[in-house]
Scaffold this active site. Sequence first.
Site, PDB file in Angstrom:
ATOM      1  N   ARG A  78      13.047  29.271 -18.138  1.00 37.69           N
ATOM      2  CA  ARG A  78      14.310  29.291 -17.365  1.00 37.69           C
ATOM      3  C   ARG A  78      15.387  28.455 -18.050  1.00 37.69           C
ATOM      4  O   ARG A  78      16.561  28.833 -18.067  1.00 37.69           O
ATOM      5  CB  ARG A  78      14.052  28.788 -15.944  1.00 37.69           C
ATOM      6  CG  ARG A  78      13.328  29.827 -15.085  1.00 37.69           C
ATOM      7  CD  ARG A  78      12.731  29.225 -13.827  1.00 37.69           C
ATOM      8  NE  ARG A  78      13.700  28.599 -12.976  1.00 37.69           N
ATOM      9  CZ  ARG A  78      13.402  27.674 -12.069  1.00 37.69           C
ATOM     10  NH1 ARG A  78      12.150  27.277 -11.904  1.00 37.69           N
ATOM     11  NH2 ARG A  78      14.338  27.160 -11.316  1.00 37.69           N
TER      12      ARG A  78
ATOM     13  N   ARG B 161      10.317  19.353  -6.377  1.00 43.87           N
ATOM     14  CA  ARG B 161      11.028  20.148  -5.370  1.00 43.87           C
ATOM     15  C   ARG B 161      10.057  20.847  -4.417  1.00 43.87           C
ATOM     16  O   ARG B 161       9.023  21.371  -4.814  1.00 43.87           O
ATOM     17  CB  ARG B 161      11.887  21.213  -6.044  1.00 43.87           C
ATOM     18  CG  ARG B 161      12.461  22.203  -5.005  1.00 43.87           C
ATOM     19  CD  ARG B 161      13.542  23.054  -5.528  1.00 43.87           C
ATOM     20  NE  ARG B 161      13.204  23.724  -6.755  1.00 43.87           N
ATOM     21  CZ  ARG B 161      14.098  24.335  -7.517  1.00 43.87           C
ATOM     22  NH1 ARG B 161      15.369  24.319  -7.161  1.00 43.87           N
ATOM     23  NH2 ARG B 161      13.724  24.929  -8.611  1.00 43.87           N
TER      24      ARG B 161
ATOM     25  N   ARG C   4       7.951  26.386  -5.309  1.00 41.95           N
ATOM     26  CA  ARG C   4       8.311  27.732  -5.769  1.00 41.95           C
ATOM     27  C   ARG C   4       7.400  28.187  -6.907  1.00 41.95           C
ATOM     28  O   ARG C   4       7.042  27.405  -7.771  1.00 41.95           O
ATOM     29  CB  ARG C   4       9.774  27.749  -6.244  1.00 41.95           C
ATOM     30  CG  ARG C   4      10.747  28.060  -5.135  1.00 41.95           C
ATOM     31  CD  ARG C   4      12.203  27.855  -5.488  1.00 41.95           C
ATOM     32  NE  ARG C   4      12.606  28.347  -6.793  1.00 41.95           N
ATOM     33  CZ  ARG C   4      13.848  28.254  -7.272  1.00 41.95           C
ATOM     34  NH1 ARG C   4      14.795  27.689  -6.532  1.00 41.95           N
ATOM     35  NH2 ARG C   4      14.142  28.707  -8.465  1.00 41.95           N
TER      36      ARG C   4
ATOM     37  N   ARG D  71      25.432  34.975 -13.879  1.00 38.45           N
ATOM     38  CA  ARG D  71      24.469  34.250 -14.688  1.00 38.45           C
ATOM     39  C   ARG D  71      24.453  34.729 -16.134  1.00 38.45           C
ATOM     40  O   ARG D  71      23.633  34.294 -16.923  1.00 38.45           O
ATOM     41  CB  ARG D  71      23.094  34.480 -14.085  1.00 38.45           C
ATOM     42  CG  ARG D  71      22.312  33.218 -13.854  1.00 38.45           C
ATOM     43  CD  ARG D  71      21.014  33.673 -13.251  1.00 38.45           C
ATOM     44  NE  ARG D  71      20.079  32.620 -13.163  1.00 38.45           N
ATOM     45  CZ  ARG D  71      19.931  31.844 -12.097  1.00 38.45           C
ATOM     46  NH1 ARG D  71      20.695  31.984 -11.048  1.00 38.45           N
ATOM     47  NH2 ARG D  71      19.008  30.925 -12.101  1.00 38.45           N
TER      48      ARG D  71
ATOM     49  N   LYS E 210      22.306  22.729  -7.564  1.00 40.87           N
ATOM     50  CA  LYS E 210      23.307  23.713  -7.100  1.00 40.87           C
ATOM     51  C   LYS E 210      23.096  24.031  -5.616  1.00 40.87           C
ATOM     52  O   LYS E 210      24.031  23.987  -4.822  1.00 40.87           O
ATOM     53  CB  LYS E 210      23.217  25.027  -7.917  1.00 40.87           C
ATOM     54  CG  LYS E 210      23.468  24.844  -9.404  1.00 40.87           C
ATOM     55  CD  LYS E 210      23.435  26.160 -10.153  1.00 40.87           C
ATOM     56  CE  LYS E 210      22.066  26.835 -10.174  1.00 40.87           C
ATOM     57  NZ  LYS E 210      21.015  26.064 -10.878  1.00 40.87           N
TER      58      LYS E 210
HETATM   59  P1  AP5 Z   1      18.215  22.314  -6.183  1.00 39.96           P
HETATM   60  O1  AP5 Z   1      19.424  22.050  -5.347  1.00 39.96           O
HETATM   61  O2  AP5 Z   1      17.133  23.131  -5.633  1.00 39.96           O
HETATM   62  O3  AP5 Z   1      18.627  22.808  -7.663  1.00 39.96           O
HETATM   63  P2  AP5 Z   1      19.238  24.188  -8.147  1.00 39.96           P
HETATM   64  O4  AP5 Z   1      20.297  23.863  -9.138  1.00 39.96           O
HETATM   65  O5  AP5 Z   1      19.607  25.045  -6.984  1.00 39.96           O
HETATM   66  O6  AP5 Z   1      18.000  24.760  -8.931  1.00 39.96           O
HETATM   67  P3  AP5 Z   1      17.339  26.205  -8.950  1.00 39.96           P
HETATM   68  O7  AP5 Z   1      16.003  26.029  -9.613  1.00 39.96           O
HETATM   69  O8  AP5 Z   1      17.383  26.822  -7.589  1.00 39.96           O
HETATM   70  O9  AP5 Z   1      18.257  26.950  -9.898  1.00 39.96           O
HETATM   71  P4  AP5 Z   1      17.919  28.228 -10.618  1.00 39.96           P
HETATM   72  O10 AP5 Z   1      19.272  28.584 -11.058  1.00 39.96           O
HETATM   73  O11 AP5 Z   1      16.904  28.116 -11.687  1.00 39.96           O
HETATM   74  O12 AP5 Z   1      17.198  29.145  -9.505  1.00 39.96           O
HETATM   75  P5  AP5 Z   1      17.718  30.329  -8.602  1.00 39.96           P
HETATM   76  O13 AP5 Z   1      17.046  30.256  -7.312  1.00 39.96           O
HETATM   77  O14 AP5 Z   1      19.187  30.425  -8.653  1.00 39.96           O
HETATM   78  O15 AP5 Z   1      17.653  20.843  -6.568  1.00 39.96           O
HETATM   79  C1  AP5 Z   1      16.471  20.694  -7.348  1.00 39.96           C
HETATM   80  C2  AP5 Z   1      15.660  19.511  -6.817  1.00 39.96           C
HETATM   81  O16 AP5 Z   1      16.386  18.310  -7.049  1.00 39.96           O
HETATM   82  C3  AP5 Z   1      15.395  19.562  -5.299  1.00 39.96           C
HETATM   83  O17 AP5 Z   1      14.109  19.073  -5.054  1.00 39.96           O
HETATM   84  C4  AP5 Z   1      16.456  18.617  -4.709  1.00 39.96           C
HETATM   85  O18 AP5 Z   1      16.016  18.017  -3.516  1.00 39.96           O
HETATM   86  C5  AP5 Z   1      16.605  17.605  -5.831  1.00 39.96           C
HETATM   87  N1  AP5 Z   1      17.962  17.051  -5.945  1.00 39.96           N
HETATM   88  C6  AP5 Z   1      19.134  17.726  -5.810  1.00 39.96           C
HETATM   89  N2  AP5 Z   1      20.181  16.882  -6.008  1.00 39.96           N
HETATM   90  C7  AP5 Z   1      19.638  15.652  -6.276  1.00 39.96           C
HETATM   91  C8  AP5 Z   1      20.200  14.364  -6.561  1.00 39.96           C
HETATM   92  N3  AP5 Z   1      21.525  14.171  -6.624  1.00 39.96           N
HETATM   93  N4  AP5 Z   1      19.349  13.339  -6.793  1.00 39.96           N
HETATM   94  C9  AP5 Z   1      18.003  13.535  -6.737  1.00 39.96           C
HETATM   95  N5  AP5 Z   1      17.413  14.729  -6.462  1.00 39.96           N
HETATM   96  C10 AP5 Z   1      18.221  15.774  -6.228  1.00 39.96           C
HETATM   97  O19 AP5 Z   1      17.135  31.596  -9.424  1.00 39.96           O
HETATM   98  C11 AP5 Z   1      15.756  31.819  -9.497  1.00 39.96           C
HETATM   99  C12 AP5 Z   1      15.483  33.092 -10.280  1.00 39.96           C
HETATM  100  O20 AP5 Z   1      16.069  34.217  -9.601  1.00 39.96           O
HETATM  101  C13 AP5 Z   1      16.069  33.143 -11.696  1.00 39.96           C
HETATM  102  O21 AP5 Z   1      15.229  32.528 -12.653  1.00 39.96           O
HETATM  103  C14 AP5 Z   1      16.176  34.672 -11.896  1.00 39.96           C
HETATM  104  O22 AP5 Z   1      14.911  35.226 -12.212  1.00 39.96           O
HETATM  105  C15 AP5 Z   1      16.588  35.171 -10.524  1.00 39.96           C
HETATM  106  N6  AP5 Z   1      18.044  35.228 -10.374  1.00 39.96           N
HETATM  107  C16 AP5 Z   1      18.815  34.522  -9.512  1.00 39.96           C
HETATM  108  N7  AP5 Z   1      20.109  34.826  -9.661  1.00 39.96           N
HETATM  109  C17 AP5 Z   1      20.176  35.765 -10.648  1.00 39.96           C
HETATM  110  C18 AP5 Z   1      21.234  36.444 -11.281  1.00 39.96           C
HETATM  111  N8  AP5 Z   1      22.508  36.247 -10.939  1.00 39.96           N
HETATM  112  N9  AP5 Z   1      20.928  37.347 -12.256  1.00 39.96           N
HETATM  113  C19 AP5 Z   1      19.652  37.588 -12.615  1.00 39.96           C
HETATM  114  N10 AP5 Z   1      18.598  36.946 -12.068  1.00 39.96           N
HETATM  115  C20 AP5 Z   1      18.854  36.033 -11.091  1.00 39.96           C
HETATM  116 MG    MG Z   2      18.837  26.846  -6.172  1.00 37.56          MG
END
Ligand code: AP5
Ligand code: MG
Length: 220
Positions: A172, A127, A161, A88, A13
């Site tokens: 997660r 990552r 992270r 979410r 994402k």
């Molecule tokens: P990346 O782009 O980093 O993936 P992502 O989908 O953004 O994954 P996240 O782990 O950030 O999602 P998440 O939803 O768990 O975390 P968030 O920060 O939102 O890509 C992943 C890896 O793959 C990277 O190394 C990249 O280089 C690689 N990659 C990408 N595309 C590729 C491809 N095509 N081919 C090969 N490799 C590729 O949330 C974290 C925490 O925050 C949550 O657990 C929660 O505690 C809190 N939080 C955030 N938002 C909320 C909310 N709305 N409500 C409540 N709590 C929240």
């Molecule tokens: Mg992310």
Amino acid sequence: MRIVLVGPPGAGKGTQAAFLAKNLSIPHISTGDLFRANISRQTELGKLAKSYMDAGNLVPDEVTIGMAKDRMEQSDAAGGFLLDGFPRNVSQAEALDEMLKDEGMKLDAVLDLEVPEDEVVKRIAGRRVCRKDSSHVFHVTYTPPKTEGVCDTCGGELYQRDDDSEETVRTRLEVYHTQTEPIIDYYKAQGLVVTISALGKVEDVTGRAMKALQRQEAPQ
Ligand code: AP5
Ligand code: MG
């Protein structure tokens, strides 16, 4: 355009949002990145969020919805935005609908990134993100930085992270299935969901996403 990105942890994402936001000239708003910025500034919000994030659970809605709303109300988001990681759960989706309705606005699309679980586990395991700005994302083998451990974009230090440990990732993923996936049906009922495969090269996924969004914007 006002777009919501949805997909499991590690789906790509954040990676896709950076390119899509640039192509569409709208800000990328990631609640995860906003929480991590608060954690590095050691704010009260950051301290609270960290305890939930490290366990792989959602930060409570009372805190998250207010933070997301404040960000969406900034002037750069007046013409549209790309939401990453918000909403979410269904109550956040309902709050967003209310918020937009109050302003006479609505969402244009919900882009659903589909990736098999074994692939997201590999993506998360390798990552590395930038300490200065966690929206700068790399992967040790798939998308390595030019210099190991150093962010290509700003020279910041790359790190793994805290919530990318095997145990937290399991939680997660479970939280994603139980709490976040139901928003896909919620938005399907509004005719907003476009699902694409997020497998393959980063640029190929971006191309697929742009085509899907254009189709959604101008239905045949
Ligand atoms: P990346 O782009 O980093 O993936 P992502 O989908 O953004 O994954 P996240 O782990 O950030 O999602 P998440 O939803 O768990 O975390 P968030 O920060 O939102 O890509 C992943 C890896 O793959 C990277 O190394 C990249 O280089 C690689 N990659 C990408 N595309 C590729 C491809 N095509 N081919 C090969 N490799 C590729 O949330 C974290 C925490 O925050 C949550 O657990 C929660 O505690 C809190 N939080 C955030 N938002 C909320 C909310 N709305 N409500 C409540 N709590 C929240
Ligand atoms: Mg992310």
